[in-house]
Write a protein that holds these residues in place. Sequence first.
Motif, PDB file in Angstrom:
ATOM      1  N   PHE A   1       0.860  -1.175   0.000  1.00 15.97           N
ATOM      2  CA  PHE A   1       0.000   0.000   0.000  1.00 15.97           C
ATOM      3  C   PHE A   1       0.892   1.219   0.000  1.00 15.97           C
ATOM      4  CE2 PHE A   1      -4.233  -1.632   0.803  1.00 15.97           C
ATOM      5  CZ  PHE A   1      -3.945  -2.937   1.136  1.00 15.97           C
ATOM      6  N   ALA A   2       0.721   2.054  -1.002  1.00 11.99           N
ATOM      7  CA  ALA A   2       1.541   3.258  -1.107  1.00 11.99           C
ATOM      8  C   ALA A   2       0.655   4.473  -0.997  1.00 11.99           C
ATOM      9  CB  ALA A   2       2.289   3.280  -2.433  1.00 11.99           C
ATOM     10  N   GLY A   3       1.143   5.487  -0.292  1.00 14.65           N
ATOM     11  CA  GLY A   3       0.339   6.692  -0.186  1.00 14.65           C
ATOM     12  C   GLY A   3       0.026   6.976   1.258  1.00 14.65           C
ATOM     13  N   ASP A   4       0.120   8.253   1.633  1.00 21.60           N
ATOM     14  CA  ASP A   4      -0.124   8.589   3.035  1.00 21.60           C
ATOM     15  C   ASP A   4      -1.610   8.650   3.339  1.00 21.60           C
ATOM     16  OD1 ASP A   4       0.575  12.143   2.563  1.00 21.60           O
ATOM     17  OD2 ASP A   4      -0.306  10.618   1.276  1.00 21.60           O
TER      18      ASP A   4
ATOM     19  N   ASP B   1      -3.127   6.221   5.780  1.00 21.29           N
ATOM     20  CA  ASP B   1      -2.952   6.356   7.224  1.00 21.29           C
ATOM     21  C   ASP B   1      -3.711   7.516   7.784  1.00 21.29           C
ATOM     22  OD1 ASP B   1       0.320   5.228   6.869  1.00 21.29           O
ATOM     23  OD2 ASP B   1      -1.238   4.313   8.104  1.00 21.29           O
TER      24      ASP B   1
ATOM     25  N   THR C   1      -2.188   2.152  -4.764  1.00 23.65           N
ATOM     26  CA  THR C   1      -1.689   3.522  -4.590  1.00 23.65           C
ATOM     27  C   THR C   1      -2.881   4.435  -4.396  1.00 23.65           C
ATOM     28  OG1 THR C   1      -0.214   2.890  -6.362  1.00 23.65           O
ATOM     29  CG2 THR C   1       0.030   5.092  -5.492  1.00 23.65           C
ATOM     30  N   ALA C   2      -2.810   5.266  -3.345  1.00 28.71           N
ATOM     31  CA  ALA C   2      -3.895   6.224  -3.112  1.00 28.71           C
ATOM     32  C   ALA C   2      -3.376   7.606  -3.454  1.00 28.71           C
ATOM     33  CB  ALA C   2      -4.326   6.178  -1.658  1.00 28.71           C
ATOM     34  N   VAL C   3      -3.918   8.158  -4.512  1.00 28.49           N
ATOM     35  CA  VAL C   3      -3.429   9.459  -4.995  1.00 28.49           C
ATOM     36  C   VAL C   3      -4.617  10.242  -5.507  1.00 28.49           C
ATOM     37  CG1 VAL C   3      -2.558  10.186  -7.255  1.00 28.49           C
ATOM     38  CG2 VAL C   3      -1.007   9.252  -5.583  1.00 28.49           C
ATOM     39  N   ASP C   4      -4.722  11.523  -5.082  1.00 23.98           N
ATOM     40  CA  ASP C   4      -5.723  12.391  -5.691  1.00 23.98           C
ATOM     41  C   ASP C   4      -7.147  11.885  -5.521  1.00 23.98           C
ATOM     42  OD1 ASP C   4      -4.210  13.769  -8.701  1.00 23.98           O
ATOM     43  OD2 ASP C   4      -4.296  14.444  -6.616  1.00 23.98           O
TER      44      ASP C   4
END
Lengths: 322, 306
Positions: free
Chosen positions: B145-148, B151, B187-190
């Motif tokens: 899991f990538a992306g802040d 959390d 990936t969690a982005v935008d």
Amino acid sequence: VEEVLAAAEEQEAEKRRSVVVEKELELEFDLGNLLALDRNPPPAAQLRGVGPQREVQLLALARDNTQLLVAQLWELPAERAGGAGGPLVARLPEPTFRLPREKPPPRPKPPTRWEQFARLKGIRRRKRTSLVWDEQAKEWRRRWGYRRAGGDPARAWLAEVPAGADPEEDQFARLRREKRERVARNELNRLRNLARAHRAGSAVPAAALHPTGHQSKEELSHVARVARVSTASLGRFQPRLPKEPAEPPSRSGGRKRRFEPLLGNLAAERSRQLELLKDMGSKKPVLDITRAVNKQLRQDEAEAAAAKGKKQSQRGKRGRRQ
Amino acid sequence: MDPLDRVVKPKTKRAKRFLEKREPKLKENTKIVMLIKGGNANLMVTEVLKDIYAVKKPFAVLYRKKNITRPFEDQTSLEFFSKKSDCSLFLFGSHNKKRPNNLVIGRMFDYHVLDMIELGVEKFVSLKDVKNSKCPEGTKPMLIFAGDMFDVNEEYRRLKSLLIDFFRGPTVPNIRLAGLEYVLHFTAVDGKIYMRSYKVLLKKSGCKIPRIELEEMGPSLDLVMRRTHLASDDLYKLSLKQPKALKPKKKKNISHDAFGTTYGRIHMQKQDLGKLQTRKMKGLKKRPAEKAAEDSGVSPKKSKSA
């Protein structure tokens, strides 16, 4: 020029083979689940681009993260399974990431009537052999089941008339009837144990007050009422929500103790006083000595059995450790 | 569970095993997923369900028929399915104009819905469309899991926990290092979540750790989070509770230090230092005369030389 080219090519090859990855924040690993958590904020600007560009960026990010995870996995203690030529197998640690269970943990069942008695008397389970020597067949046969040691009970052709029984009675019918009765009694006891366990299980009120996600309206209102009354003043000064209905005034009016009014029911008071005098005057003791003594004896026996059982198990453990 | 179920006595060994598999246990079974199509599921959503089924075999059940239910309004039919097939994870796909290409991913606790998150599929590339080689069925995937956002945001955190639960697979004590072929990367982005699956190729590098090269394989989804139905905090805490018996027993009198050395502590009785076994020095040995004299308390005037 050739040397420079060769050096550049070697550098390229080195980069392609490197296993080192640079990251701002260290990743968190849970190797039991093969999990890696990357807290670095992803390069949003790069990923905003549509199409294959984004895929390339994602692939690079994934490659870096996977490299780090695999590096961690390769650090684990590994051994060759199945001899020297087998595959390399790593021993995984326990998963640390907390995930909710599928079902609530099993509640310990209350002991059955026999188990209580056995614990009281200190009776322990004797391990029986699975095969029994059959004299007639001269071989080892099962204790029960297909081809049992005593011969097939359905084909027993002889039933002795026991001493003191009616000679006209049908012994085969008697044996069949008794077996049916035994089975019925066993089933009855099993159901009684189940009912007792079920009753004991539902008599735990604390569990009913925890949220389970599937409580009915009545259960929830009961829980809300219990919560309201669990204050020092028994809910007398708890503010109500706008739409909550007013509670019907309780008999004790929010008080813990109640006393009868001084000049209430005169007839009831007189009868109560007379009963008291009669009990004081009678020769029969209020406390039944024999029952109390028996109860105490039984309690002592149970405690002694429990202590003996604990000591024996401790002793057994000490002996085994050597 | 109503008492009527419990009183039913199984008449065969097979029935008994079936019931034992379903009852609550200390160490639980691997969670099974049920993949359900809604009343108006379109092609993309059915493809997604079929691909997830292929990834999660054999711990998945794909329902072939369409079921006209709405998970967010009425959860009883989901709970009924879960009870019948003993599944505690579900993925429900539907499609309508307001919520196109909708997937509801959720899990159960005690056959009642614990968490449900609705995700919209914006782009989907299926297993069939990607022409590379695939890894064998049933491989335990690596999850990254990538992306802040995963959390910081509470909903994303639950989504992360849900996705780990979903794709985790069975818990194994050992794993073959060469068999680590499958990785799922989120990936969690935008405000979007990109799920990609890659096949891992282990290449030679200078040192023991192999160099990783990834090859795109398998389903890839671009998801966007829509509605959520998360369990309350105390219900979630209740579901996380593990029985005490599973906690690893601590061995007493053993400690480790930072360098990896193990220290043990032995408790001994009081020793009589007079009777200690030391090295024998013949010159210091007590001669019998001296010993006798000492015992009686008088020192000898003459000593017999040896």
